[in-house]
Motif scaffolding. Sequence first.
Motif, PDB file in Angstrom:
ATOM      1  N   ASP A   1       0.840  -1.203   0.000  1.00 52.59           N
ATOM      2  CA  ASP A   1       0.000   0.000   0.000  1.00 52.59           C
ATOM      3  C   ASP A   1       0.871   1.247   0.000  1.00 52.59           C
ATOM      4  O   ASP A   1       2.084   1.198  -0.282  1.00 52.59           O
ATOM      5  CB  ASP A   1      -0.969  -0.052   1.199  1.00 52.59           C
ATOM      6  CG  ASP A   1      -2.279   0.669   0.922  1.00 52.59           C
ATOM      7  OD1 ASP A   1      -2.283   1.907   1.013  1.00 52.59           O
ATOM      8  OD2 ASP A   1      -3.283   0.008   0.596  1.00 52.59           O
ATOM      9  N   ASP A   2       0.280   2.350   0.338  1.00 53.33           N
ATOM     10  CA  ASP A   2       0.914   3.667   0.317  1.00 53.33           C
ATOM     11  C   ASP A   2       2.272   3.645   1.040  1.00 53.33           C
ATOM     12  O   ASP A   2       2.407   3.032   2.100  1.00 53.33           O
ATOM     13  CB  ASP A   2      -0.043   4.627   1.042  1.00 53.33           C
ATOM     14  CG  ASP A   2       0.294   6.071   0.784  1.00 53.33           C
ATOM     15  OD1 ASP A   2       1.334   6.334   0.162  1.00 53.33           O
ATOM     16  OD2 ASP A   2      -0.502   6.929   1.207  1.00 53.33           O
TER      17      ASP A   2
ATOM     18  N   ARG B   1      -5.553  16.589   2.501  1.00 55.05           N
ATOM     19  CA  ARG B   1      -4.511  15.616   2.846  1.00 55.05           C
ATOM     20  C   ARG B   1      -3.149  16.069   2.296  1.00 55.05           C
ATOM     21  O   ARG B   1      -2.384  15.261   1.773  1.00 55.05           O
ATOM     22  CB  ARG B   1      -4.858  14.238   2.296  1.00 55.05           C
ATOM     23  CG  ARG B   1      -4.320  13.100   3.149  1.00 55.05           C
ATOM     24  CD  ARG B   1      -4.339  11.766   2.429  1.00 55.05           C
ATOM     25  NE  ARG B   1      -4.116  10.654   3.343  1.00 55.05           N
ATOM     26  CZ  ARG B   1      -3.719   9.446   2.984  1.00 55.05           C
ATOM     27  NH1 ARG B   1      -3.495   9.181   1.723  1.00 55.05           N
ATOM     28  NH2 ARG B   1      -3.532   8.502   3.864  1.00 55.05           N
TER      29      ARG B   1
ATOM     30  N   LYS C   1      -4.199  -1.125  -6.783  1.00 55.71           N
ATOM     31  CA  LYS C   1      -5.232  -0.426  -6.010  1.00 55.71           C
ATOM     32  C   LYS C   1      -5.137   1.042  -6.396  1.00 55.71           C
ATOM     33  O   LYS C   1      -4.143   1.701  -6.098  1.00 55.71           O
ATOM     34  CB  LYS C   1      -4.972  -0.621  -4.519  1.00 55.71           C
ATOM     35  CG  LYS C   1      -5.941   0.095  -3.605  1.00 55.71           C
ATOM     36  CD  LYS C   1      -5.638  -0.270  -2.142  1.00 55.71           C
ATOM     37  CE  LYS C   1      -6.446   0.536  -1.155  1.00 55.71           C
ATOM     38  NZ  LYS C   1      -6.007   0.281   0.233  1.00 55.71           N
TER      39      LYS C   1
ATOM     40  N   ASP D   1      -6.195   4.621  -5.885  1.00 58.35           N
ATOM     41  CA  ASP D   1      -6.784   5.387  -4.782  1.00 58.35           C
ATOM     42  C   ASP D   1      -7.008   6.851  -5.195  1.00 58.35           C
ATOM     43  O   ASP D   1      -6.405   7.336  -6.165  1.00 58.35           O
ATOM     44  CB  ASP D   1      -5.820   5.316  -3.581  1.00 58.35           C
ATOM     45  CG  ASP D   1      -6.512   5.538  -2.243  1.00 58.35           C
ATOM     46  OD1 ASP D   1      -7.682   5.949  -2.233  1.00 58.35           O
ATOM     47  OD2 ASP D   1      -5.866   5.306  -1.202  1.00 58.35           O
TER      48      ASP D   1
ATOM     49  N   GLY E   1     -11.338   4.633   1.008  1.00 58.50           N
ATOM     50  CA  GLY E   1     -12.414   3.667   1.234  1.00 58.50           C
ATOM     51  C   GLY E   1     -13.374   3.726   0.063  1.00 58.50           C
ATOM     52  O   GLY E   1     -12.955   3.755  -1.096  1.00 58.50           O
TER      53      GLY E   1
ATOM     54  N   ASP F   1     -12.979   2.334   4.524  1.00 59.84           N
ATOM     55  CA  ASP F   1     -11.824   2.220   5.420  1.00 59.84           C
ATOM     56  C   ASP F   1     -12.245   1.683   6.776  1.00 59.84           C
ATOM     57  O   ASP F   1     -11.403   1.427   7.628  1.00 59.84           O
ATOM     58  CB  ASP F   1     -11.161   3.595   5.605  1.00 59.84           C
ATOM     59  CG  ASP F   1     -10.215   3.916   4.459  1.00 59.84           C
ATOM     60  OD1 ASP F   1      -9.842   2.990   3.709  1.00 59.84           O
ATOM     61  OD2 ASP F   1      -9.856   5.097   4.299  1.00 59.84           O
TER      62      ASP F   1
HETATM   63  C1  DGJ Z   1      -6.997   5.447   1.692  1.00 63.08           C
HETATM   64  C2  DGJ Z   1      -7.366   4.013   1.495  1.00 63.08           C
HETATM   65  O1  DGJ Z   1      -8.732   3.840   1.656  1.00 63.08           O
HETATM   66  C3  DGJ Z   1      -6.580   3.143   2.454  1.00 63.08           C
HETATM   67  O2  DGJ Z   1      -6.953   1.812   2.307  1.00 63.08           O
HETATM   68  C4  DGJ Z   1      -5.112   3.338   2.188  1.00 63.08           C
HETATM   69  O3  DGJ Z   1      -4.794   2.847   0.919  1.00 63.08           O
HETATM   70  C5  DGJ Z   1      -4.742   4.793   2.302  1.00 63.08           C
HETATM   71  N1  DGJ Z   1      -5.589   5.608   1.487  1.00 63.08           N
HETATM   72  C6  DGJ Z   1      -3.306   5.015   1.938  1.00 63.08           C
HETATM   73  O4  DGJ Z   1      -2.977   6.331   1.893  1.00 63.08           O
END
Ligand code: DGJ
Length: 722
Positions: free
Chosen positions: A360-361, A437, A470, A472, A523, A542
Amino acid sequence: MSIQFQGGVFKLETRSTSYHIKITDQAYLMHLYYGAKIGDADVSCLFPRAERSFSPNPAGYPGRDFSLDTLPQEYSGSGAGDFRLSSLAAGHGAVDLHYVRHRIVVGKPALAGLPSCCAAPGGVETLELELEDPVSGLCVRLLYGVYEADDFFTRSAVIVNRGAAPLTLHRAMSFCLDLPAEPWQLLGLPGAWARERQPERQPLRHGVQGFGSKRGASSHQHNPFFALCAPHTTEHSGPAYGFGLVYSGSYACLVEQDQFDTVRCVMGIQPEGFSWSLGPGEAFYTPEAVLAFSRQGLNGMSQIFHRAVRTHLCRGPWAHRRRPILVNNWEATYFDFDEQKLLALARRAAELGVELLVVDDGWFVGRSSDTSSLGDWSEDPAKLPRGLAGLAEALAETGLALGLWIEPEMVSPASELYRRHPDWCLHQPGRPATTGRDQLVLDLSRKDVRDHVWQQIDSLLQKAPISYLKWDMNRHLTEVGSALLPPERQGEAAHRYMLGVYELMERLFKHYPQVLVENCSGGGGRFDLGMLHYSPQIWASDDTDALERAKIQYGTSYCYPLSCMGCHVSAVPNHQTGRVTSLKARGDTALWGQLGYEMDLALLTEEETAQVRRQCEFYKRFAPVLHAGAFYRLPLPGAPGQLAWGVLSADQRQIFVFHMAPAAQANAPVRLLKLPFAAPGLRYRETSSGCCFQGTTLRYAGIALPPHPGDCVTTLLHFQAQ
Ligand code: DGJ
């Protein structure tokens, strides 16, 4: 033939519904009927003409008993005698639309640059109705896709400027539907971040009501879906209409109950802040909407949407394939990880039956918090010394595939990309850009920006065998302006941004169809039919607290099938709510969607390890049956707060049931849960207890839900026909 034209009336039919449209003597398109199948009946007589004070009569009409203000219409104009919600507004004058011609085509024309339901499989016919406003030269092509076998319609409108001068559109809705005076109730899915899609049902009142988004994304706050139903409609019976917009940007969903109690619904691109300049000969495509009607209550309506999504909206090799069980490192490590930690997580996950690791991030250079580096998509050598390719290689030894998080629509002010191209973000001259953010939104309406982003995505996918992405999106759009558009066209920026996102996603889909894409926006902030055209699953929220998550999945199910909900088991205390729930409750809840784990699996006890193994086995064995079956919400009216749902497999031989009791109750009554979808002629065995039941028993008597000690207690049942 599912479309017929007789005596000036168009009759569209699906398996169990009819939709009738009449061309009036004055060449207006009158909406006659949408609902349960009525065959050939002529229902014009349901609309006796009457003079209505203060409802004006069209120019040249010889009497006072006909007014656009009272006429049920297929696509309302503006400023020409209909004072209800308009579907189209352009230029500075009225828009008065008259029928000119029609065409019936086998198949379905694509909507330029927009996601839409595909024609195959199962066959579809399209009715194209052409309307014209002779004064402005505006022409509207209304498209009706008739999905006979799958029982739904699609609608959209193409607006063409046939005049000699440019015209500005101020409002261009996807569809308009006028329903007769009945006490309709409106069901929508409002929410918030980590609290998405909480069903809300209210009686309609007079005037305009509705919801939408001005955020540049469909959003957590409202979902581009709504239902209209009768007061007596339940989950299992009664009339229910459902409307879903295949669009991911700002939208409006408006319902008006007028002075005579009739109801107009319009849905489409959010008119506030929108304008579009249409040169002579140019066309504007509105997003598609899906329309479903069922007499089998809200479950019947949802099942039509579920089929439409699974069969006609989701595409590519992953649409119907069992998706891999994943482990995501986000809640396990947040930004604090390196290759060693990831591999330790992967090894442990592999022992349990997990198939894919999502990084992930935080994997890219400079990203040790959420304040910087978006846009600089190259591996951080401190975290991944062998890069993504090296990580993928090491992962392969554990048996896991590699998945990657990316947020391609964004740029951090603290990034190399921003330093080089400060004008590449959405902005308005002279105005400081609002951050969310700590990030800005790239101007994806620009081809040069899209090409750059595509080159970054492409090079990542080239350098390592990434089998899952993923995608985002963690903030909404503000100061929506594009440096490349002239001042008078800035009202186009938000929709052009959305078209740009779709264009990028289409490139990804075309070039890498084998890569499974999971959409995400903090999310479930872009959980909509548009996104499902490019990614067959979406991270639902989330919030993975079992209790809250069950509610979110329940609400989501009104429009979206289980197969598209990304669902993870996470650690306790839950990171969003602080609640402690059992691993069983978290697993029982997550098993209904696309299963994943998002926690440090090394911390599991021996007993929990065995439990996770069982969850993975259950998912591998049953997910394909579960996701292809018919989903039913099972209300428990006497037990507020309790949730239940079930799935009947396509061959009716298997039944799966979920029940959640949120709070312990002393000396609680025994509840009976009826399964009205069980096949009456079959005898089912519940596989964990071994108890056998006739289908009729399950349907009419139900099963006992014994009192459960403790809070947030779940039951997962599986019945197999003998
Ligand atoms: C928001 C996502 O919903 C999370 O699952 C995660 O990937 C974060 N961003 C990471 O910044």
